[in-house]
Design an enzyme around this catalytic site. Structure first.
Site, PDB file in Angstrom:
ATOM      1  N   ARG A 171      60.564 122.818  -4.781  1.00 10.81           N
ATOM      2  CA  ARG A 171      61.435 125.065  -5.254  1.00 10.81           C
ATOM      3  C   ARG A 171      60.453 125.535  -3.684  1.00 10.81           C
ATOM      4  NH1 ARG A 171      60.058 123.337 -10.381  1.00 10.81           N
ATOM      5  NH2 ARG A 171      61.863 124.393 -12.023  1.00 10.81           N
ATOM      6  N   LYS A 196      58.181 126.444 -12.601  1.00 10.57           N
ATOM      7  CA  LYS A 196      59.017 126.919 -13.828  1.00 10.57           C
ATOM      8  C   LYS A 196      57.962 127.127 -15.406  1.00 10.57           C
ATOM      9  CE  LYS A 196      63.502 127.795 -12.029  1.00 10.57           C
ATOM     10  NZ  LYS A 196      65.220 127.547 -12.402  1.00 10.57           N
ATOM     11  N   HIS A 264      66.548 126.150  -0.725  1.00  5.56           N
ATOM     12  CA  HIS A 264      67.014 124.899  -2.609  1.00  5.56           C
ATOM     13  C   HIS A 264      68.228 123.804  -2.460  1.00  5.56           C
ATOM     14  CE1 HIS A 264      66.379 124.895  -6.417  1.00  5.56           C
ATOM     15  NE2 HIS A 264      67.414 124.994  -7.259  1.00  5.56           N
ATOM     16  N   ARG A 267      66.040 120.746  -1.961  1.00 10.58           N
ATOM     17  CA  ARG A 267      65.501 119.806  -3.414  1.00 10.58           C
ATOM     18  C   ARG A 267      67.277 119.561  -4.334  1.00 10.58           C
ATOM     19  NH1 ARG A 267      61.975 120.590  -7.579  1.00 10.58           N
ATOM     20  NH2 ARG A 267      63.755 121.617  -9.573  1.00 10.58           N
ATOM     21  N   HIS A 290      61.860 118.983 -14.284  1.00 13.77           N
ATOM     22  CA  HIS A 290      62.270 119.701 -15.473  1.00 13.77           C
ATOM     23  C   HIS A 290      62.205 119.185 -16.404  1.00 13.77           C
ATOM     24  CE1 HIS A 290      66.587 119.231 -12.312  1.00 13.77           C
ATOM     25  NE2 HIS A 290      65.995 120.487 -11.843  1.00 13.77           N
ATOM     26  N   TYR A 299      72.633 115.542 -11.029  1.00 14.64           N
ATOM     27  CA  TYR A 299      72.943 114.788  -9.813  1.00 14.64           C
ATOM     28  C   TYR A 299      73.221 113.587 -10.165  1.00 14.64           C
ATOM     29  CZ  TYR A 299      69.650 118.225  -8.502  1.00 14.64           C
ATOM     30  OH  TYR A 299      69.507 119.263  -8.311  1.00 14.64           O
TER      31      TYR A 299
END
Length: 321
Positions: A171, A196, A264, A267, A290, A299
């Protein structure tokens, strides 16, 4: 006429509801500092709900709102669906009604229990839009901006940041959060980033990305302390994400890319291109950081969409149908 009076005139319902709505809307603007567009959207959602109740034979006052049943909310949402309103708008509308209900509760009128019993509508997740491989590689090279009147070290810096986004799937906040000590140079082939939820992960860095970072460090005119930011702005302070976004925007025209080509998107491209080369989904999940495999599984849909596009444009049967 005060700013609140137009909302009063346009809102159906009993006087106590209109008065409470005016106070609520003013609070959204002055205390919570929501944008005028958001406040207007919430006002419109409440007006539509009150109008729906009126069409059902009710001119609601506050006690009537407190007594609402889940079926009343579901009936409103079903009616909006029939009018062609999408899931995202319905979700926002329900959020507005819940905000108004919280206001009523705070003011001592009681809880609108029906709102807690109604689930938010499901919203189909928008698929990320990866860049073509050639475009992603070009963005991570200073050559594409060679004609710009910018110092070579700035072009090298931007290329190194974008190389980390595409080559390691970081990110932008993760890349800009690296310190000089974290730099993947001098034999270091991985970086540890904070993602995150303050979760850390180790991400491998391929040789091409290492070379881009090394070139930036060679040209950078500032002495970078070990615990200071790896990437700095023109005056030596921490690099702003906005600068990277502007750099990508300047390349879109030269590469013929749409507005969706953002930092982004690099990514997204990292994940999609790995998957297209039979990359393992679990491994890609770990690389991206994730928490849920379901987030990474989006994806697979991207790759399927790409294959279907190729089929439609190239397959003889697709052209003949």
């Amino acid at each position: 006429m005060s700013d609140a009076e137009p909302a009063d005139l346009l809102l159906p319902g009993a006087p106590d509801v209109r008065a409470a709505a005016i106070t609520w809307l003013e609070g959204l603007a002055s205390e919570r500092r929501l944008s005028p567009n958001t406040v207007e959207a919430y006002r419109r959602d409440l007006r539509q709900f009150l109008a729906h109740l009126a069409r059902q034979g009710t001119n609601p006052d506050i006690p009537a709102l407190i007594r609402l049943k889940p079926r009343d909310l579901r009936g409103f949402m079903a009616a909006r669906r029939q009018e062609g309103v999408g899931g995202r708008s319905l979700m926002r509308g329900l959020a507005g009604l819940r905000s108004f209900a919280r206001h009523l509760d705070r003011e001592g009128h009681g809880s609108v229990a029906a709102l807690a019993a109604v689930r938010s509508p499901k919203v189909e997740r928008r698929l990320p839009r990866p860049l073509p491989v050639a475009a992603a590689v070009a963005m991570a090279s200073p050559d594409i901006r060679a004609g710009e009147e910018r110092p070579p070290w700035v072009l090298a810096r931007d290329a190194a940041v974008l190389a980390l986004l595409y080559g390691s799937g970081l990110r932008i906040s993760e890349a800009l959060g690296l310190t000089r000590r974290d730099a993947p140079v001098d034999g270091t082939d991985a970086v540890t980033v904070v993602g995150k939820g303050q979760k850390t992960r180790s991400v491998p860095v391929i040789a091409q990305v290492q070379a881009a970072v090394a070139e930036y460090l060679k040209l950078c005119p500032y002495a970078l302390p070990p615990d200071g930011p790896l990437f700095v702005g023109a005056k030596g302070g921490p690099l702003s994400p906005r600068i990277v976004q502007l750099a990508v925007a300047s390349m879109r025209g030269a590469l013929g890319l749409p507005d969706t080509a953002t930092p982004h998107a690099l990514r997204h491209s990292f994940a999609s291109h790995l998957l297209g080369r039979q990359g393992d989904l679990r491994a890609i999940q770990e690389l991206l950081g994730h928490a849920s495999l379901a987030t990474t599984q989006v994806y697979t849909k991207v790759d399927a969409a790409r294959l279907l596009d190729a089929f439609d444009s190239a397959h003889p049967r697709a052209r003949a149908s």
